[in-house]
Design a protein around this motif. Structure first.
Motif, PDB file in Angstrom:
ATOM      1  N   LEU A 175      72.626  15.352  13.468  1.00 36.94           N
ATOM      2  CA  LEU A 175      73.752  14.772  14.201  1.00 36.94           C
ATOM      3  C   LEU A 175      74.315  13.534  13.529  1.00 36.94           C
ATOM      4  O   LEU A 175      75.499  13.242  13.666  1.00 36.94           O
ATOM      5  N   ARG A 221      70.284  24.111  11.352  1.00 38.49           N
ATOM      6  CA  ARG A 221      70.705  24.330  12.747  1.00 38.49           C
ATOM      7  C   ARG A 221      70.287  25.702  13.267  1.00 38.49           C
ATOM      8  O   ARG A 221      70.231  25.914  14.476  1.00 38.49           O
ATOM      9  N   GLY A 256      73.097  16.598  30.025  1.00 34.63           N
ATOM     10  CA  GLY A 256      73.537  17.433  31.133  1.00 34.63           C
ATOM     11  C   GLY A 256      73.949  18.788  30.594  1.00 34.63           C
ATOM     12  O   GLY A 256      73.922  19.013  29.385  1.00 34.63           O
ATOM     13  N   ASN A 280      80.569  23.133  35.494  1.00 32.49           N
ATOM     14  CA  ASN A 280      81.260  24.231  36.174  1.00 32.49           C
ATOM     15  C   ASN A 280      80.598  25.585  35.932  1.00 32.49           C
ATOM     16  O   ASN A 280      81.054  26.598  36.421  1.00 32.49           O
ATOM     17  N   GLU A 308      87.013  25.721  31.729  1.00 37.09           N
ATOM     18  CA  GLU A 308      86.786  24.366  32.203  1.00 37.09           C
ATOM     19  C   GLU A 308      88.106  23.695  32.605  1.00 37.09           C
ATOM     20  O   GLU A 308      88.157  22.937  33.571  1.00 37.09           O
ATOM     21  N   GLU A 358      82.054  15.412  27.590  1.00 33.14           N
ATOM     22  CA  GLU A 358      81.053  16.063  26.722  1.00 33.14           C
ATOM     23  C   GLU A 358      80.148  15.024  26.079  1.00 33.14           C
ATOM     24  O   GLU A 358      78.965  15.280  25.840  1.00 33.14           O
ATOM     25  N   ASN A 381      77.827  13.571  28.987  1.00 29.27           N
ATOM     26  CA  ASN A 381      76.777  14.508  29.392  1.00 29.27           C
ATOM     27  C   ASN A 381      75.910  14.965  28.233  1.00 29.27           C
ATOM     28  O   ASN A 381      75.013  15.779  28.414  1.00 29.27           O
ATOM     29  N   LYS A 382      76.233  14.503  27.033  1.00 31.35           N
ATOM     30  CA  LYS A 382      75.497  14.894  25.822  1.00 31.35           C
ATOM     31  C   LYS A 382      75.605  16.395  25.537  1.00 31.35           C
ATOM     32  O   LYS A 382      74.807  16.924  24.765  1.00 31.35           O
ATOM     33  N   THR A 383      76.547  17.062  26.172  1.00 23.46           N
ATOM     34  CA  THR A 383      76.699  18.481  25.846  1.00 23.46           C
ATOM     35  C   THR A 383      77.262  18.642  24.442  1.00 23.46           C
ATOM     36  O   THR A 383      77.042  19.649  23.782  1.00 23.46           O
ATOM     37  N   LEU A 384      77.984  17.605  24.002  1.00 22.75           N
ATOM     38  CA  LEU A 384      78.526  17.657  22.644  1.00 22.75           C
ATOM     39  C   LEU A 384      77.387  17.659  21.625  1.00 22.75           C
ATOM     40  O   LEU A 384      77.421  18.409  20.648  1.00 22.75           O
ATOM     41  N   GLU A 385      76.371  16.840  21.884  1.00 24.17           N
ATOM     42  CA  GLU A 385      75.241  16.798  20.952  1.00 24.17           C
ATOM     43  C   GLU A 385      74.575  18.164  20.851  1.00 24.17           C
ATOM     44  O   GLU A 385      74.213  18.618  19.770  1.00 24.17           O
ATOM     45  N   THR A 386      74.439  18.809  22.000  1.00 24.14           N
ATOM     46  CA  THR A 386      73.840  20.138  21.989  1.00 24.14           C
ATOM     47  C   THR A 386      74.685  21.099  21.164  1.00 24.14           C
ATOM     48  O   THR A 386      74.179  21.823  20.308  1.00 24.14           O
ATOM     49  N   LEU A 387      75.990  21.056  21.423  1.00 25.93           N
ATOM     50  CA  LEU A 387      76.908  21.946  20.712  1.00 25.93           C
ATOM     51  C   LEU A 387      76.813  21.735  19.201  1.00 25.93           C
ATOM     52  O   LEU A 387      76.831  22.686  18.416  1.00 25.93           O
ATOM     53  N   LEU A 388      76.672  20.485  18.801  1.00 30.73           N
ATOM     54  CA  LEU A 388      76.674  20.159  17.373  1.00 30.73           C
ATOM     55  C   LEU A 388      75.393  20.571  16.673  1.00 30.73           C
ATOM     56  O   LEU A 388      75.356  20.648  15.447  1.00 30.73           O
ATOM     57  N   THR A 389      74.319  20.814  17.451  1.00 24.93           N
ATOM     58  CA  THR A 389      73.086  21.252  16.796  1.00 24.93           C
ATOM     59  C   THR A 389      72.937  22.769  16.842  1.00 24.93           C
ATOM     60  O   THR A 389      71.939  23.304  16.386  1.00 24.93           O
ATOM     61  N   LEU A 442      79.584  10.693  17.469  1.00 26.93           N
ATOM     62  CA  LEU A 442      78.538  10.438  18.465  1.00 26.93           C
ATOM     63  C   LEU A 442      78.411   8.970  18.833  1.00 26.93           C
ATOM     64  O   LEU A 442      78.114   8.629  19.968  1.00 26.93           O
ATOM     65  N   THR A 443      78.612   8.111  17.847  1.00 30.71           N
ATOM     66  CA  THR A 443      78.411   6.694  18.157  1.00 30.71           C
ATOM     67  C   THR A 443      79.625   6.124  18.879  1.00 30.71           C
ATOM     68  O   THR A 443      79.493   5.192  19.659  1.00 30.71           O
TER      69      THR A 443
END
Ligand SMILES: Nc1ncnc2c1ncn2[C@@H]1O[C@H](COP(=O)(O)OP(=O)(O)O)[C@@H](O)[C@H]1O
Ligand SMILES: [Mg+2]
Lengths: 238, 431
Positions: free
Chosen positions: A52, A75, A86, A90, B14, B222, B225-233, B407-408
């Motif tokens: 990241l 990855r 989270g 939705n 969404e 995103e 909620n840190k969903t962006l971090e998940t998406l990026l990995t 991210l930062t």
């Protein structure tokens, strides 16, 4: 082959050095814990390993793949669980698992993946409710299920149980422990020293961007003749 | 590719919720009812019209006409050469209209038919500031017609009753943009341009602000909620994440535009029902191809706006900060909208043309008028420019997606001491 090989890793945010040259290895199949107080640099280290953030200096290899040049390959074999994460509010829990599994089409079987995810999450019929209706413990379970359902070679879990009550925390620890028996290597962070003692095969104590000590909980306790890791830590940083 | 389509699908689901759609539908309905309200409005301004006058007739009724016109209006040019009058009109030195009473005026009326009066209008543009009060000129001529009626009755002139009641017939010609449109008054042109040329810019502005806000807040949440971090990995290219998010928001933006357009369609038809002429014959209307061109222009502008918002979203830290970041885009969308209300592209001073052209959102706003006036070159140049602009912005967004900044973040709207800080200023200062 080592699961993770970190050599003299540095990371700066602008002028601020958050990670000041750390070196450690994670063996395949073990649970390795980074422990230290808030602001020690745990999240920064895990974000670096999860592709990241860009590393400022040093070298990282994950299952032999170089972090700088082979991030897309990495990855495919890791999963990362951010601290306080989270899910999309939705979506229902099931839809969220299906959404994530879809990204692995061509690599792995998404149907199997969702099935495994549902088993791990174990939310019965609440799985078909919207994520926004979930309690903190349920949401964390969903995310742990998401992170482990793809059977990653390396799972990077940041503050695995922070903010959860004792029962939920214990449930989640059990889930993670079981998964490592099936071949997933785990790298986790925690500021809860007791949790790490319960879960980890080996730990590294990290403070102010540096690793102060490393070893099995037993070794460290013996070395500092302490009763628990918390006492070890206090000794180390003194 | 499967990663891309997953992200597009997720974004649309969404963004396209009752909460986002209902306000738009309400706005569209309001537009629709505005149309019928506007069409009933007629101006009644108590003002003397200004125009030039050329009288070729030497008969006695023409002096009645002259007296009446001079009393009711300000005559800016009084001559006997129609040619000179017209050239003065076109150069703008005698106001916006020229009334011509031809040589056969008196003789026509005396022989039992109506006497023709020609009114020439010069229209400089199609914006609000270019409105020509043709009704004022017309009312002077109507008053003149009544004065002639009175003269005919008091002199016991024998004539056809219809001619006595209405001795003067008017023929209007409008010069616009080098076009000579005979039989058309400026009011009729304005009706058409206002109905389309005003509402499209407002729709474009609303859609860009709303869809742009969606992109920024989606990025903000995103991140939070840190969903962006998940998406990026996940094993999906960052380019696909950017394109997926943009495509999702663009599709939603186009759906919103379509809902507005339905409202507009109603507005448009109720306005046009008050217009009596068919401007098709002068090329002042839009064909299918024109609508396609407007659609492409809107798509490109939307893409530019959303890519800008994505970049702004990259710099935000959380949901709250994201909401304040929509401001620059809102401003950029409002400027051309307001300009388009008051003027058209062709009649802007050249420095302002440069500014307006540089703002990508201008192009669909001005496209309707430019297409009606047959100015295809400027429309195509605009599409090419916005396409280039969008590509550059998307490239920047993709590049930034590979950086720590994603991210930062940079923009919190509160600094460490808890004091509010302008996010834009802090962004510039920290650079
Ligand atoms: N985006 C950032 N910009 C600047 N400093 C940061 C940023 N993220 C973290 N830090 C700093 O880096 C240090 C390590 O943070 P972190 O890795 O989050 O610690 P931990 O996870 O161990 O609590 C802290 O001092 C923190 O303030
Ligand atoms: Mg942390």
């Amino acid at each position: 082959m080592e699961a993770v090989k970190v050599t003299d890793l540095h990371k700066s945010y602008g002028d601020f050095q958050a990670v000041k040259g750390i070196t450690f290895d994670v063996h395949e199949g073990e649970v390795f814990g980074l422990i230290g107080p808030n602001g020690a640099g745990k999240t920064t280290t895990l974000r670096l390993l999860a592709t990241l953030l860009e590393i400022t200096g040093g070298k990282v290899e994950i299952f032999g793949k170089d972090l700088k040049n082979e991030a897309p390959e990495i990855r495919k074999i890791i999963s990362y669980l951010p601290e306080d994460a989270g899910a999309y509010k939705n979506m229902t829990g099931r839809q969220y698992l299906e959404f994530i599994a879809g990204f692995f089409i061509g690599e792995k079987d998404p149907v199997e993946m969702v099935k495994r995810g549902l088993e791990i999450v174990n939310l019965d019929d609440r799985i078909d409710d919207k994520v926004e209706t979930y309690s903190k413990g349920m949401a964390r379970k969903l995310l742990v299920g998401r992170a482990l359902m793809m059977e990653p070679k390396l799972a990077i879990l940041d503050e695995l149980t922070s903010g959860l009550d004792v029962v939920n925390a214990q449930g989640i620890r059990r889930i993670v422990r079981n998964k490592t028996r099936e071949g997933t290597t785990v790298l986790l962070s925690s500021h809860n020293m007791l949790e790490v003692e319960l879960m980890c095969d080996r730990i590294a104590l990290i403070n102010d961007g540096r690793i102060m000590e490393m070893g099995t909980p037993k070794e460290l306790k013996e070395k500092y003749s302490a009763n628990n890791i918390e006492d070890v830590f206090v000794e180390v940083v003194r | 590719m499967s990663g891309l389509s997953r992200i597009i699908g997720k974004e649309i689901k969404e963004l396209l919720t009752p909460a986002t759609l209902i306000p738009i539908i309400i706005m569209a309905v309001i537009f629709g009812s505005l149309g019928s309200a506007f069409s009933g409005v007629t101006e009644d301004i108590d003002e003397k019209p200004e125009f030039g006058l050329v009288i070729d007739d030497t008969g006695n009724l023409s002096s009645v006409a002259r007296l009446s016109l001079v009393t009711n209006s300000v005559i800016t040019f009084d001559g006997s050469s129609l040619e000179e009058g017209l050239s003065r009109l076109k150069e703008g030195s005698i106001g916006n209209a020229l009334v011509h009473i031809p040589g056969n005026f008196t003789s026509n009326i005396e022989s039992g038919s109506q006497g023709w009066v020609e009114i020439f209008y010069h229209k400089t543009g199609t914006g609000l500031i270019d409105l020509v009060q043709s009704s004022l000129v017309l009312s002077s001529v109507t008053a003149m017609s009544q004065d002639i009626s009175l003269r005919m009755i008091s002199n016991d002139m024998t004539a056809v009753p219809e001619v006595v009641i209405s001795p003067v017939a008017v023929y209007s010609t409008t010069f616009l943009n080098g076009n000579e449109m005979s039989g058309v008054t400026p009011d009729q042109i304005d009706t058409v341009f206002q109905s389309s040329g005003f509402v499209v810019p407002i729709i474009v502005m609303l859609v860009i602000i709303m869809a742009g806000g969606m992109v920024i807040t989606s990025m903000g949440s995103e991140k939070e909620n840190k969903t962006l971090e998940t998406l990026l990995t996940l094993p999906v290219k960052r380019t696909w994440i950017v394109f997926g998010k943009l495509a999702g928001a663009t599709i939603v933006g186009l759906i919103m535009s379509m809902i507005y357009m339905v409202g507009l369609g109603y507005y448009y038809s109720s306005l046009l029902s008050s217009a009596t002429i068919d401007l098709d014959s002068y090329g002042l209307s839009l064909g299918i191809l024109d609508y396609v061109i407007i659609g492409v222009s809107l798509f490109m502008a939307l893409l530019c706006g959303l890519a800008i918002c994505m970049i702004l979203g990259i710099f935000t830290k959380n949901f709250k900060a994201a909401q304040t970041m929509t401001l620059p885009v809102t401003m950029l969308a409002m400027i051309p909208m307001l300009i388009s209300l008051f003027s058209d592209f062709g009649s802007l001073p050249s420095w302002l043309q440069v500014v307006v052209f540089a703002i990508p959102f201008s192009h669909p706003m001005f496209a309707v008028n430019n297409l009606m006036l047959g100015d295809y070159a400027i429309v195509f140049a605009g599409i090419a420019y916005t396409a280039g602009f969008a590509i550059v912005m998307m490239a920047i967004a993709v590049a930034l997606f590979k950086k720590d900044i994603l991210l930062t973040g940079r923009i919190r709207n509160v600094n460490e001491k808890g004091k509010f800080r302008n996010p834009l200023r802090s962004m510039l200062r920290k650079r």
